[in-house]
Design a protein around this motif. Structure first.
Motif, mmCIF file in Angstrom:
data_model
loop_
_atom_site.group_PDB
_atom_site.id
_atom_site.type_symbol
_atom_site.label_atom_id
_atom_site.label_comp_id
_atom_site.label_asym_id
_atom_site.label_seq_id
_atom_site.Cartn_x
_atom_site.Cartn_y
_atom_site.Cartn_z
ATOM 1 N N ALA A 618 0.837 -1.205 0.000
ATOM 2 C CA ALA A 618 0.000 0.000 0.000
ATOM 3 C C ALA A 618 0.874 1.257 0.000
ATOM 4 C CB ALA A 618 -0.921 -0.010 1.206
ATOM 5 N N GLU A 619 0.445 2.264 -0.763
ATOM 6 C CA GLU A 619 1.238 3.496 -0.891
ATOM 7 C C GLU A 619 1.427 4.218 0.438
ATOM 8 O OE1 GLU A 619 0.943 6.382 -4.004
ATOM 9 O OE2 GLU A 619 -0.262 5.016 -5.239
ATOM 10 N N PHE A 620 0.393 4.166 1.303
ATOM 11 C CA PHE A 620 0.507 4.924 2.552
ATOM 12 C C PHE A 620 1.595 4.360 3.478
ATOM 13 C CE2 PHE A 620 -2.609 1.649 3.705
ATOM 14 C CZ PHE A 620 -2.136 1.213 4.927
ATOM 15 N N ARG A 621 2.098 3.170 3.169
ATOM 16 C CA ARG A 621 3.145 2.576 3.995
ATOM 17 C C ARG A 621 4.534 3.047 3.574
ATOM 18 N NH1 ARG A 621 2.960 -3.580 3.774
ATOM 19 N NH2 ARG A 621 4.505 -3.335 5.454
ATOM 20 N N VAL A 622 4.628 3.762 2.466
ATOM 21 C CA VAL A 622 5.942 4.159 1.939
ATOM 22 C C VAL A 622 5.972 5.666 1.716
ATOM 23 C CG1 VAL A 622 7.647 3.818 0.115
ATOM 24 C CG2 VAL A 622 6.156 1.919 0.794
ATOM 25 N N ASN A 623 6.994 6.300 2.263
ATOM 26 C CA ASN A 623 7.176 7.739 2.088
ATOM 27 C C ASN A 623 8.524 7.974 1.399
ATOM 28 O OD1 ASN A 623 6.732 10.467 2.242
ATOM 29 N ND2 ASN A 623 7.442 10.656 4.365
ATOM 30 N N ALA A 624 8.526 8.770 0.322
ATOM 31 C CA ALA A 624 9.746 9.048 -0.440
ATOM 32 C C ALA A 624 10.123 10.516 -0.285
ATOM 33 C CB ALA A 624 9.538 8.701 -1.912
ATOM 34 N N ILE A 625 11.382 10.766 0.144
ATOM 35 C CA ILE A 625 11.841 12.135 0.383
ATOM 36 C C ILE A 625 13.193 12.346 -0.304
ATOM 37 C CG2 ILE A 625 12.420 13.868 2.120
ATOM 38 C CD1 ILE A 625 10.817 12.237 4.145
ATOM 39 N N GLY A 626 13.307 13.418 -1.078
ATOM 40 C CA GLY A 626 14.578 13.782 -1.687
ATOM 41 C C GLY A 626 15.242 14.895 -0.907
ATOM 42 N N TYR A 627 16.494 14.715 -0.496
ATOM 43 C CA TYR A 627 17.200 15.710 0.305
ATOM 44 C C TYR A 627 18.289 16.437 -0.487
ATOM 45 C CZ TYR A 627 14.966 13.810 4.481
ATOM 46 O OH TYR A 627 14.049 13.423 5.430
ATOM 47 N N GLY A 628 18.461 16.060 -1.750
ATOM 48 C CA GLY A 628 19.535 16.694 -2.509
ATOM 49 C C GLY A 628 20.875 16.439 -1.855
ATOM 50 N N SER A 629 21.667 17.517 -1.709
ATOM 51 C CA SER A 629 22.997 17.388 -1.094
ATOM 52 C C SER A 629 23.018 17.942 0.327
ATOM 53 C CB SER A 629 24.032 18.131 -1.946
ATOM 54 O OG SER A 629 23.673 19.511 -2.064
ATOM 55 N N SER A 630 21.826 18.096 0.937
ATOM 56 C CA SER A 630 21.743 18.783 2.238
ATOM 57 C C SER A 630 22.186 17.917 3.414
ATOM 58 C CB SER A 630 20.302 19.264 2.479
ATOM 59 O OG SER A 630 19.413 18.148 2.535
ATOM 60 N N LYS A 631 22.301 16.580 3.235
ATOM 61 C CA LYS A 631 22.677 15.710 4.359
ATOM 62 C C LYS A 631 23.837 14.792 3.961
ATOM 63 C CE LYS A 631 18.241 15.640 6.782
ATOM 64 N NZ LYS A 631 17.227 14.803 7.454
ATOM 65 N N PRO A 632 25.020 15.388 3.776
ATOM 66 C CA PRO A 632 26.172 14.562 3.398
ATOM 67 C C PRO A 632 26.640 13.681 4.558
ATOM 68 C CG PRO A 632 26.879 16.788 3.850
ATOM 69 C CD PRO A 632 25.375 16.811 3.918
ATOM 70 N N ILE A 633 27.248 12.540 4.204
ATOM 71 C CA ILE A 633 27.821 11.667 5.233
ATOM 72 C C ILE A 633 29.222 12.153 5.603
ATOM 73 C CG2 ILE A 633 28.595 9.302 5.740
ATOM 74 C CD1 ILE A 633 26.503 8.280 3.827
ATOM 75 N N VAL A 634 29.987 12.544 4.559
ATOM 76 C CA VAL A 634 31.362 13.000 4.778
ATOM 77 C C VAL A 634 31.582 14.303 4.021
ATOM 78 C CG1 VAL A 634 32.269 10.669 5.106
ATOM 79 C CG2 VAL A 634 32.211 11.658 2.800
ATOM 80 N N GLU A 635 32.616 15.001 4.399
ATOM 81 C CA GLU A 635 33.008 16.195 3.660
ATOM 82 C C GLU A 635 33.634 15.761 2.338
ATOM 83 O OE1 GLU A 635 35.987 20.069 4.101
ATOM 84 O OE2 GLU A 635 35.749 18.614 5.754
ATOM 85 N N GLU A 636 33.225 16.385 1.242
ATOM 86 C CA GLU A 636 33.658 15.940 -0.083
ATOM 87 C C GLU A 636 35.005 16.558 -0.457
ATOM 88 O OE1 GLU A 636 30.556 16.683 -2.870
ATOM 89 O OE2 GLU A 636 29.074 15.500 -1.779
ATOM 90 N N LYS A 637 36.008 15.683 -0.465
ATOM 91 C CA LYS A 637 37.331 16.102 -0.902
ATOM 92 C C LYS A 637 37.805 15.281 -2.095
ATOM 93 C CE LYS A 637 38.816 17.643 3.686
ATOM 94 N NZ LYS A 637 39.821 17.466 4.775
#
Length: 672
Positions: A618-637
């Motif tokens: 069912a669709e209500f069980r799944v939520n899809a969210i796009g965060y772009g580049s706002s939540k990086p795991i590491v600093e990009e070097k």
């Protein structure tokens, strides 16, 4: 059957032929020339260790000198000295010892346990539970036996819950419920009265059974009369049943058993003038003119002054098993057997022994037409008071093994009796009643489940543990026979993470393990002898990232290589319908922020579409969210850093009660 001991005669007064309770343990007859010694050997019922040869020779055994020696060793707590003396004493038990000296069985079981003979101790405790008459002690004994057996118990999944899971997954799954369980045979066979006691013969094209549909006036009363009915299979369907001519009479007839060639009929008749007891076993032969001969009473070697019924032939047709409530048995009714001597006459009937018979009631024995397997009904094998289940016992190395319940696909609510299988072990036929009234019995037939298969004797054992902590998982295990489409009744993993199934050897199977702390496991295997399948699984964390989920640069299309991991998510959601999913899309910092935000949302939406559109989530069980580049795991070097930040994460969680209530409203609105 109307004939019963006084303690049960009122309850069973309406079942003259079909239902008077009989205990069942059958001993396979040998060839026509059978020696008494051979029969005694076949009564080695205790896993080959305890022959109980006195069961049919003396009613009670007592040896004063040996008894004092047992007491002396016990006072000294000399268990090594006690064991052989007590064991020899118990081996000499007659039938009465099993309910008068049950404490000696218990003492031997305890001694075996102390000496580390665990399997022997468990077998002895089972005998104590079957024959002990102190209800208070039974509760303690049952707990102690369960504690010894907890790592071997069969924890069947409630079928209602299982079918809900299967229904939920049915559009995409290989997992299917067993074919057509609890299928009533319909109006061509069943009537508005009780129908029971099925028997097959003549290449499985002839079905005989007992019915109470006929009514007759006896004096001032109109009563139901038991009679034998016959149906022929034509083009795969059973035709309307008809009375068995020349056999049915003004008396009560039932429990038919037809020989393989269809020319000899064994059955029960009650209240006949030539009867020895109130119900006896008779035989009739098909004559050259097509008329059945006048039925003959099998005589006092087989019949007693009590109730005798439910005849069943061994596949060599030289041994006859039947049920009887005659005095001198183990309980309310027992299974007995007789065999033909060299002169062709039936010898004196013998009790089938204490492993199959209990202090309760065993009845309706059925010997498989091809294999050495005995099926029967009992209300006391596992202390299932008042409810009859069907059990099976395999014969190995000349001994009958402890009977096993053939599982919930057959044994359901109410009572089940008169189990019959066709010669190819494809279909079963039996009677069941969901109410306390045996007048509600009807005949059922459907494909034979694995638990009841005569060749399901090869043990598959296994376990599932956490690969990191090595602790056991909890979940549900299912097995499917891929060669024959037979599904096994699903079981819960035991507390130690283990599981066991008895399967047919040399077949291809699919193993499925599902739970809420790990991704579903599916594994195909070929069974060639006993097999052990120890498996490990990584724990399911609430936040999951798959290496395979790498989209092409600037694109949001699902690639083929992604589907395997996405299907793990889908399977988990289908196995656990109470859980919900959040899909988080992330990009690296290269490029325009708005473009990255839009791209990450498209990627999350694409995965949601795969989960919900192409699968029944069912669709209500799944939520899809796009965060772009706002939540990086590491600093990009470096390029490696950017690759780490380009990711899709899955958050699986169990919603709060408030959220679940809101979801339920959404479901109802969508259905409306």
């Amino acid at each position: 059957m109307k004939a019963h001991r006084k303690s049960v005669i009122v309850f069973f007064c309406f079942f003259m032929v079909g239902f008077s309770w009989a205990k069942a343990q059958a001993i396979e007859g040998t060839q026509l020339k059978v020696k008494q010694a051979d029969v005694e050997d076949s009564l080695s019922l205790f896993n080959g260790n305890f022959p109980f040869k006195n069961v049919n020779l003396i009613p009670f055994y007592y040896a004063k000198k040996a008894f004092r020696e047992i007491e002396r060793y016990e006072k000294q707590k000399n268990w090594e000295g006690l064991y052989p003396v007590l064991s020899d004493y118990v081996k000499n038990f007659g039938i009465e010892n099993f309910y008068k000296d049950t404490d000696l069985l218990w003492r031997l079981a305890k001694t075996a346990e102390i000496l580390g003979k665990k399997e022997e101790a468990k077998a002895l405790y089972r005998l104590v539970l079957k024959h002990h008459r102190d209800s208070f002690s039974l509760q303690w004994l049952q707990k102690h036996y369960d504690s010894l057996n907890r790592d071997q118990a069969d924890l069947y999944v409630p079928l209602k819950y299982y079918y809900e899971l299967v229904e939920y997954r049915q559009e995409i799954d290989t997992l299917r419920p067993p074919k057509g369980i609890l299928l009533n045979m319909g109006d061509s066979i069943n009537s508005s009265s009780a129908d029971y006691g099925p028997s097959l013969s003549l290449k499985d094209e002839t079905l005989l059974f007992t019915s109470k549909r006929q009514r007759a006036r006896r004096g001032l009363e109109v009563e139901s009369v038991e009679g034998i009915y016959l149906s022929k299979k034509e083009r795969g369907k059973w035709r309307a049943a008809k009375p068995f001519e020349n056999i049915n009479s003004q008396f009560n007839e039932g429990s038919p058993c037809l020989s393989k060639d269809g020319k000899t009929l064994y059955f029960s008749r009650c209240w006949a003038p030539d009867g020895i007891g109130n119900c006896d076993i008779y035989v009739s032969h098909l004559q050259s003119d097509g008329i059945w001969s006048s039925p003959e009473n099998l005589g006092s070697s087989v019949n007693s002054s009590s109730w005798d019924s439910h005849p069943s032939l061994s596949h060599t047709e030289d041994t006859l098993y039947f049920a009887s409530d005659r005095l001198g048995g183990f309980g309310l009714s027992d299974i007995y057997f007789t065999y033909k001597s060299s002169d062709g006459n039936w010898v004196k009937a013998q009790n089938a022994g204490p492993v199959i018979n209990t202090r309760g009631s065993e009845n309706s024995p059925f010997y498989h037409p091809v294999h050495h397997v005995l099926y029967f009904s009992s209300d006391y094998q596992t202390l299932n008071f008042g409810q009859f289940d069907i059990y099976k016992s395999n014969r190995r190395q000349g001994h009958w093994e402890n009977p096993k319940n053939i599982g919930p696909l057959i044994n359901g609510k109410g009572s089940e009796f008169y189990f019959t299988i066709d010669s190819e072990s494809k279909d079963i036929y039996y009677a069941r009643s969901e109410t306390e009234s045996l007048e509600d019995m009807s005949l059922y037939s459907f494909p034979l489940p694995m638990e009841a298969q005569p060749l399901a004797v090869t043990r598959l054992s296994g376990s599932l543990t956490d690969s990191l902590t090595h602790k056991p998982y909890q979940g549900i295990v299912s097995i499917i026979d891929l060669d024959h489409g037979i599904e096994v009744a699903p079981k819960f993993l035991r507390a130690d993470g283990s599981f066991e199934f008895d399967l047919i050897n040399n077949n291809n199977y699919l193993l499925i393990i599902q739970g809420d702390n790990f991704f579903r496991i599916e594994e195909m295997f070929y069974l060639n002898g006993e097999m052990e399948m120890g498996r490990y699984a990584k724990p399911l964390s609430t936040n999951i990232k798959f290496e395979s989920l790498e989209f092409d640069h600037g694109k949001a299309e699902i690639k083929t290589e992604m589907r395997s991991d996405l299907n793990k998510i889908v399977n988990f959601l289908l196995d656990n319908p109470e859980f919900k999913l959040v899909i988080s899309g992330h990009t690296d910092s290269a490029g325009d922020d708005d473009f990255n935000l839009t791209l990450s949302q498209k990627r999350a939406d694409a995965i949601k579409e795969y989960v919900t559109y192409f699968n029944p989530v069912a669709e209500f069980r799944v939520n899809a969210i796009g965060y772009g580049s706002s939540k990086p795991i590491v600093e990009e070097k470096t390029a490696v850093d950017r690759k780490l930040n380009r990711r899709v994460e899955f958050h699986i969680y169990r919603p709060s009660i408030e959220e679940m209530e809101e979801d339920e409203k959404i479901e109802q609105e969508e259905e409306w």
